[in-house]
Design an enzyme around this catalytic site. Sequence first.
Site, PDB file in Angstrom:
ATOM      1  N   PHE A   1      43.314  33.249  41.065  1.00 41.79           N
ATOM      2  CA  PHE A   1      43.087  33.415  42.518  1.00 41.79           C
ATOM      3  C   PHE A   1      43.278  32.092  43.269  1.00 41.79           C
ATOM      4  O   PHE A   1      42.550  31.820  44.230  1.00 41.79           O
ATOM      5  CB  PHE A   1      41.653  33.926  42.808  1.00 41.79           C
ATOM      6  CG  PHE A   1      41.245  35.161  42.076  1.00 41.79           C
ATOM      7  CD1 PHE A   1      42.119  36.213  41.890  1.00 41.79           C
ATOM      8  CD2 PHE A   1      39.948  35.290  41.581  1.00 41.79           C
ATOM      9  CE1 PHE A   1      41.725  37.371  41.228  1.00 41.79           C
ATOM     10  CE2 PHE A   1      39.535  36.438  40.916  1.00 41.79           C
ATOM     11  CZ  PHE A   1      40.429  37.477  40.737  1.00 41.79           C
TER      12      PHE A   1
ATOM     13  N   GLU B   1      33.997  23.109  52.980  1.00 38.84           N
ATOM     14  CA  GLU B   1      34.793  24.321  52.751  1.00 38.84           C
ATOM     15  C   GLU B   1      34.130  25.521  53.449  1.00 38.84           C
ATOM     16  O   GLU B   1      34.802  26.356  54.045  1.00 38.84           O
ATOM     17  CB  GLU B   1      34.899  24.586  51.235  1.00 38.84           C
ATOM     18  CG  GLU B   1      35.637  25.866  50.912  1.00 38.84           C
ATOM     19  CD  GLU B   1      36.059  25.986  49.454  1.00 38.84           C
ATOM     20  OE1 GLU B   1      35.903  25.010  48.696  1.00 38.84           O
ATOM     21  OE2 GLU B   1      36.547  27.073  49.084  1.00 38.84           O
TER      22      GLU B   1
HETATM   23  C1  LIG Z   1      42.436  35.654  47.962  1.00 47.82           C
HETATM   24  C2  LIG Z   1      41.561  34.725  47.173  1.00 47.82           C
HETATM   25  C3  LIG Z   1      41.795  33.351  47.238  1.00 47.82           C
HETATM   26  C4  LIG Z   1      41.003  32.467  46.483  1.00 47.82           C
HETATM   27  N1  LIG Z   1      41.290  31.130  46.504  1.00 47.82           N
HETATM   28  C5  LIG Z   1      40.663  30.309  45.615  1.00 47.82           C
HETATM   29  C6  LIG Z   1      41.064  28.949  45.464  1.00 47.82           C
HETATM   30  O1  LIG Z   1      41.949  28.454  46.177  1.00 47.82           O
HETATM   31  N2  LIG Z   1      40.470  28.197  44.519  1.00 47.82           N
HETATM   32  C7  LIG Z   1      39.473  28.707  43.722  1.00 47.82           C
HETATM   33  O2  LIG Z   1      38.976  27.967  42.876  1.00 47.82           O
HETATM   34  N3  LIG Z   1      39.070  29.979  43.855  1.00 47.82           N
HETATM   35  C8  LIG Z   1      39.640  30.798  44.759  1.00 47.82           C
HETATM   36  N4  LIG Z   1      39.243  32.108  44.875  1.00 47.82           N
HETATM   37  C9  LIG Z   1      38.213  32.602  43.981  1.00 47.82           C
HETATM   38  C10 LIG Z   1      36.901  32.959  44.654  1.00 47.82           C
HETATM   39  O3  LIG Z   1      36.230  31.799  45.067  1.00 47.82           O
HETATM   40  C11 LIG Z   1      36.117  33.812  43.628  1.00 47.82           C
HETATM   41  O4  LIG Z   1      36.754  35.074  43.573  1.00 47.82           O
HETATM   42  C12 LIG Z   1      34.663  33.948  43.982  1.00 47.82           C
HETATM   43  O5  LIG Z   1      33.995  32.710  43.834  1.00 47.82           O
HETATM   44  C13 LIG Z   1      33.948  34.989  43.106  1.00 47.82           C
HETATM   45  O6  LIG Z   1      34.200  34.774  41.741  1.00 47.82           O
HETATM   46  P1  LIG Z   1      34.722  35.995  40.829  1.00 47.82           P
HETATM   47  O7  LIG Z   1      35.858  36.631  41.509  1.00 47.82           O
HETATM   48  O8  LIG Z   1      34.899  35.520  39.448  1.00 47.82           O
HETATM   49  O9  LIG Z   1      33.515  37.043  40.857  1.00 47.82           O
HETATM   50  P2  LIG Z   1      32.229  37.049  39.896  1.00 47.82           P
HETATM   51  O10 LIG Z   1      31.689  35.674  39.815  1.00 47.82           O
HETATM   52  O11 LIG Z   1      32.595  37.752  38.644  1.00 47.82           O
HETATM   53  O12 LIG Z   1      31.235  37.951  40.748  1.00 47.82           O
HETATM   54  C14 LIG Z   1      31.366  39.378  40.806  1.00 47.82           C
HETATM   55  C15 LIG Z   1      30.312  39.919  41.757  1.00 47.82           C
HETATM   56  O13 LIG Z   1      29.009  39.581  41.256  1.00 47.82           O
HETATM   57  C16 LIG Z   1      28.289  38.909  42.258  1.00 47.82           C
HETATM   58  N5  LIG Z   1      27.400  37.909  41.663  1.00 47.82           N
HETATM   59  C17 LIG Z   1      27.721  36.915  40.796  1.00 47.82           C
HETATM   60  N6  LIG Z   1      26.633  36.191  40.507  1.00 47.82           N
HETATM   61  C18 LIG Z   1      25.603  36.734  41.226  1.00 47.82           C
HETATM   62  C19 LIG Z   1      24.220  36.438  41.356  1.00 47.82           C
HETATM   63  N7  LIG Z   1      23.670  35.386  40.729  1.00 47.82           N
HETATM   64  N8  LIG Z   1      23.463  37.228  42.159  1.00 47.82           N
HETATM   65  C20 LIG Z   1      24.010  38.271  42.815  1.00 47.82           C
HETATM   66  N9  LIG Z   1      25.310  38.602  42.735  1.00 47.82           N
HETATM   67  C21 LIG Z   1      26.093  37.835  41.949  1.00 47.82           C
HETATM   68  C22 LIG Z   1      29.333  38.234  43.141  1.00 47.82           C
HETATM   69  O14 LIG Z   1      28.812  37.955  44.418  1.00 47.82           O
HETATM   70  C23 LIG Z   1      30.404  39.314  43.158  1.00 47.82           C
HETATM   71  O15 LIG Z   1      30.054  40.293  44.120  1.00 47.82           O
HETATM   72  C24 LIG Z   1      39.948  32.988  45.682  1.00 47.82           C
HETATM   73  C25 LIG Z   1      39.718  34.365  45.641  1.00 47.82           C
HETATM   74  C26 LIG Z   1      40.503  35.225  46.372  1.00 47.82           C
HETATM   75  C27 LIG Z   1      40.230  36.690  46.291  1.00 47.82           C
END
Ligand SMILES: Cc1cc2nc3c(=O)[nH]c(=O)nc-3n(C[C@H](O)[C@H](O)[C@H](O)COP(=O)(O)OP(=O)(O)OC[C@H]3O[C@@H](n4cnc5c(N)ncnc54)[C@H](O)[C@@H]3O)c2cc1C
Length: 381
Positions: free
Chosen positions: A158, A244
């Site tokens: 991502f 950010e």
């Molecule tokens: C279009 C796009 C651009 C992006 N750009 C970047 C980038 O440039 N650089 C980068 O490093 N990342 C980037 N990201 C990544 C983004 O920051 C992550 O998708 C985000 O931090 C969530 O991580 P994950 O997708 O692994 O979800 P997960 O961490 O697997 O979480 C899944 C769900 O569980 C919930 N959750 C997790 N832990 C908890 C908790 N303790 N309590 C309650 N709920 C919880 C989350 O809120 C989410 O709803 C991007 C994502 C997208 C979609």
Amino acid sequence: MDRSVYTDDHEQFRKSVHDFLERQVAPRVEEFAEHKLIARDVWRAAGEQGVLGLEIPEGYGGGEAGDYRFNAVATEELAAVNAALASAFGIHFDIATPYVVDLAAESQKQQWLPRMAAGEAVAAIAMTEPSGGSDLANLKSTAVRDGSDWILNGAKTFITNGYTADIVVVAARTDPEKRSKGISLFLVDSSLPGFERGRKLDKVGQPEADTAELFFDDVRLPADALLGEPGMGFVAMMERLPQERVGAAVANIAHAKQILHETIEYAKERKAFGNSIGSFQHNKFLLAELVTKIEVAQAYVDAAVVEHAGAGLSAVDAAKAKWWSAQVQNEVLDHCVQLHGGYGYMREYRAARAWMDARVTKIWAGSNEIMKEIIGRDLAL
Ligand SMILES: Cc1cc2nc3c(=O)[nH]c(=O)nc-3n(C[C@H](O)[C@H](O)[C@H](O)COP(=O)(O)OP(=O)(O)OC[C@H]3O[C@@H](n4cnc5c(N)ncnc54)[C@H](O)[C@@H]3O)c2cc1C
């Protein structure tokens, strides 16, 4: 309500960014969406315009604004044209650049900062991995010392600008025995052997910005690729995440505000039962509520911008600005779609595109749930 955040200097800069975007960028948004990336000549034009060097000292070819409000003005103007422009350029000038300015070795600064200011080198930041983004301290990519070099292995996903990037700030584990204190940051040249990119990811919204997976297969990094001290990467990220998040909040509100403004115009023109749809009391009250919501949210975000430009915004206040603005943005844009009727569901309409573009803001840069974790922790619950 009049906003008191910006001075004449900021407003002059706003006008120059606005005119540049209207002239050179807005007419090409469809092209970017089709190719799923922003054309290189537009990166260079943004560099010439002074948008990309706001955080870069003059000695390295930047404008060195030294006032976060200029970043916020640029972000507002970008988001009003198209959400993905704010995301792609924001990652470059507002998010990745400070890591290089603050933490890179002199040799790396000289090599990259002038090119980053000019839009000749595009930057990305890679924290998130396929196994998880929220639990950043648990990341799996590794960098192991080999003489004075480092050998980088792992995968990121991502990553905004990942497909285009010439230079990537990468978080990797340098000490497997430690959690957050085992993470370091590296400035990774994407032309190095072993640096691979996946395809451009097919997103629900923001098609104009490229988003990609990155793979590191024994990428040999020179000693001066290390950003800051070994083991201090997590702290460095925590210190810079408020910027950010306030930037995300600025973009969220500017984006929703612009589309709401366009929707109000639509509601004046579109007729049903012989009257403009905005004249029906339900819609009039709804639009009154949405305008109020945006202005109230804007007041908090403006205060956060002022705080960040001054003493620096706390992680907790940045979390509040980020999650609340994302929530308001998504609520407002959902109503904008509804007010457009069937046209609101058509991709050729800006309200439809904006609605799709906005959904990600509750997920990225720390999800809304993680923002509430940060705020909740501060309540000592
Ligand atoms: C279009 C796009 C651009 C992006 N750009 C970047 C980038 O440039 N650089 C980068 O490093 N990342 C980037 N990201 C990544 C983004 O920051 C992550 O998708 C985000 O931090 C969530 O991580 P994950 O997708 O692994 O979800 P997960 O961490 O697997 O979480 C899944 C769900 O569980 C919930 N959750 C997790 N832990 C908890 C908790 N303790 N309590 C309650 N709920 C919880 C989350 O809120 C989410 O709803 C991007 C994502 C997208 C979609």
